[in-house]
Structures are given as structure tokens and as C-alpha cells.
Design an enzyme around this catalytic site. Sequence first.
Site, PDB file in Angstrom:
ATOM      1  N   ASP A  38       0.854  -1.185   0.000  1.00  0.00           N
ATOM      2  CA  ASP A  38       0.000   0.000   0.000  1.00  0.00           C
ATOM      3  C   ASP A  38       0.888   1.233   0.000  1.00  0.00           C
ATOM      4  O   ASP A  38       1.851   1.316   0.767  1.00  0.00           O
ATOM      5  CB  ASP A  38      -0.932   0.027   1.211  1.00  0.00           C
ATOM      6  CG  ASP A  38      -2.170   0.876   0.948  1.00  0.00           C
ATOM      7  OD1 ASP A  38      -3.244   0.295   0.686  1.00  0.00           O
ATOM      8  OD2 ASP A  38      -2.048   2.126   0.971  1.00  0.00           O
ATOM      9  N   ASN A 100      -5.315  -5.085  -6.579  1.00  0.00           N
ATOM     10  CA  ASN A 100      -6.478  -4.446  -5.980  1.00  0.00           C
ATOM     11  C   ASN A 100      -6.349  -2.927  -5.858  1.00  0.00           C
ATOM     12  O   ASN A 100      -7.337  -2.238  -5.660  1.00  0.00           O
ATOM     13  CB  ASN A 100      -6.703  -5.061  -4.587  1.00  0.00           C
ATOM     14  CG  ASN A 100      -7.738  -4.319  -3.780  1.00  0.00           C
ATOM     15  OD1 ASN A 100      -8.945  -4.478  -3.991  1.00  0.00           O
ATOM     16  ND2 ASN A 100      -7.297  -3.486  -2.849  1.00  0.00           N
ATOM     17  N   TYR A 171     -12.693   5.683 -14.613  1.00  0.00           N
ATOM     18  CA  TYR A 171     -12.715   4.448 -13.821  1.00  0.00           C
ATOM     19  C   TYR A 171     -13.330   3.301 -14.617  1.00  0.00           C
ATOM     20  O   TYR A 171     -12.797   2.175 -14.622  1.00  0.00           O
ATOM     21  CB  TYR A 171     -13.516   4.718 -12.553  1.00  0.00           C
ATOM     22  CG  TYR A 171     -13.649   3.560 -11.607  1.00  0.00           C
ATOM     23  CD1 TYR A 171     -12.606   3.198 -10.767  1.00  0.00           C
ATOM     24  CD2 TYR A 171     -14.834   2.841 -11.524  1.00  0.00           C
ATOM     25  CE1 TYR A 171     -12.729   2.139  -9.877  1.00  0.00           C
ATOM     26  CE2 TYR A 171     -14.977   1.781 -10.633  1.00  0.00           C
ATOM     27  CZ  TYR A 171     -13.917   1.440  -9.821  1.00  0.00           C
ATOM     28  OH  TYR A 171     -14.051   0.395  -8.946  1.00  0.00           O
ATOM     29  N   LYS A 175     -11.402  -0.143 -15.608  1.00  0.00           N
ATOM     30  CA  LYS A 175     -11.890  -1.429 -15.121  1.00  0.00           C
ATOM     31  C   LYS A 175     -12.304  -2.347 -16.270  1.00  0.00           C
ATOM     32  O   LYS A 175     -12.182  -3.577 -16.158  1.00  0.00           O
ATOM     33  CB  LYS A 175     -13.057  -1.208 -14.161  1.00  0.00           C
ATOM     34  CG  LYS A 175     -12.637  -0.611 -12.818  1.00  0.00           C
ATOM     35  CD  LYS A 175     -11.615  -1.466 -12.103  1.00  0.00           C
ATOM     36  CE  LYS A 175     -11.419  -1.057 -10.658  1.00  0.00           C
ATOM     37  NZ  LYS A 175     -10.371  -1.852  -9.993  1.00  0.00           N
ATOM     38  N   THR A 205     -16.192   0.675   0.969  1.00  0.00           N
ATOM     39  CA  THR A 205     -14.805   1.102   1.037  1.00  0.00           C
ATOM     40  C   THR A 205     -14.771   2.623   0.971  1.00  0.00           C
ATOM     41  O   THR A 205     -15.802   3.278   0.808  1.00  0.00           O
ATOM     42  CB  THR A 205     -13.982   0.534  -0.142  1.00  0.00           C
ATOM     43  OG1 THR A 205     -14.389   1.183  -1.349  1.00  0.00           O
ATOM     44  CG2 THR A 205     -14.176  -0.970  -0.284  1.00  0.00           C
TER      45      THR A 205
END
Length: 303
Positions: A38, A100, A171, A175, A205
Site C-alpha cells: 500500500d 487491488n 474508472y 476497469k 470502502t
Amino acid sequence: MTGICTGRVAAVTGAGRGLGRAHALALAAEGAQVVVNDLGVSASGTGTSAGPAQQVVDEIRARGGRAVPHTGDITTSDGAASLLATALDAYGRLDALVNNAGFLRDRMLVNLEEDDWEAVLRVHLTGHFLPLKHAAAHWRAEAKAGRAPHARVVNTSSGAGLLGSVGQGNYSAAKAGILGLTLVAAAELARYGVQVNAIAPAARTRMTEQAFAARMAPPAEGAFDAMAPDNVSPLVVWLSSSASEGVTGRVFEAEAGRITVMEGWRPGPTADKAGRWTPAQAGDTVRTLLTTAEPPLPVYGAP
């Protein structure tokens, strides 16, 4: 716990919070040794901090698991290479890669700046490609040396990538690109003992709790939390394990207690003139075909 990943080494990108954190904890609980990546950026991709990765490592260790942090930028070749190197230095191998990492910069198309377009494609699409490239090169070398791996890659797409999402052109494009990358990687890497699949999760999230507040709201006390990130992780753990042998090139939606195999583009109604159409004929034919075609599915937002 079944120990389904005992002896395996998994690297999870974007594992400091949300879905990535849930995946890292679940993999460790099932026996995997985990590299927790991260960069510690904000929800829009600004700033950096080593804190989130280290916190998850500390959680895993406190529960008796094994984990090491990685705070390199996996959208760069050096950062992605160092993710693999961290796994090899710490544990001597890499068996699973869970891509991820990501953030959002939502705008309607007419207001979407080029920098925001490129930043979101970089973290989601390039941030999948580069770790996958370096891991795949390692696994290919292992296979050629007679040490055929049972390697697994789990990519993270979205309902926005499958169906589009208003206000998320960058986005959605990233994706959707991940889905294409998944299919190509599955086909190219099968000969080396590598399986590549993708999930399209829906969970609470930083990327969803504000944008989709009503849908992501926590349940009443004692009720099943349908939007908890932990609900998605069992599928990720299984796909990362050797138990998933033979499953590759697939896309799965995962939300609450539901898993769906997404079947993608398939031929629908067709007309063949066996010659060239005029524009008017083409238009009339399309309208006729659409009368028997399945209607498009509703558009919904990012997981």
C-alpha cells in the site's frame, strides 16, 4: 479456518484498507504468507504514508500470521519489480498476486481533466499490468527451469467496467481494460501453470461509502452486513489457492453472499446479407435485430 493457502505466498496490492485489507487478512488466516502493498495515498490518490501497510502487517502478526509490508509504487516498473523482490527475499517464492490498488477521481466526461483520466488509468490498469508482468516473468522462468508453479492472479474489475457508470468514465474505462487484460493473461500464461481470473466486487470502502451512501450504509445491529469487504475475500482466497485448479479466464461478481459467473460478450441476433448493405438497409436491419436482442442491463456504480 481450513488452511487452504498453507505454504503459499501471496502479494496483495492496495492492501492497507478496504477490500485489499480484507483479502490480506483472509489469506493470512488461511495460512498464506502475505506481502501487504500500500502506498498510503488518499482516496483521490494524493500523499503517501507507510502507516496503512504496516498496520495490516501488525494485525496479521498479532493473529499469529506472517506478513511483510511493501510501500513501493506498483504503477512504476521499479515499484512493481520490488513487490516481487520483497516476496522472494522474505519467503523465497510467490504463488498468488491479488491486484487491488486504486482510487477515484470522478467527473462527468465534459468536466474530466486529462490528468484525472491518466491518473485513474495508471493506478487501476497500469497498476495491474506491471505487477502481473513481473510476476509472470518470474513464473515463466520457474516453469522453464522445471519448477512449474501453481500460480494464481486475481484482478479487480468492477460493475463500472462491466456495465459503465455515469460520472466515472476514467474508472469505467480502466476497469473494462482490466477485463481484457485478464483474458489475454489467462490465455498467454496457462502454459506456465498460471491461472488468471478477475472479480467485480461490491463492498463498503473509501471509494463507495460516500458516493453510494444509501446502498453502503451499515445494517442494524446484529444483522448481516451485506456490504462488508470481508464478504468478498473468501472467493479471492479460493481463487488464490491450489484448490482452484482449472479455473482461469473467468470474471466473477461478488457481493454480500452472492457469487455470479459473468459471461461477457457473446453473439446475439445476427443478420447476414452475403453482400454489402446500404446505410438505410443497415439501419433497418439493426432496428429489426434489436427487437429480439436482450435489453442492456442497468448502469450502476463503482465497488
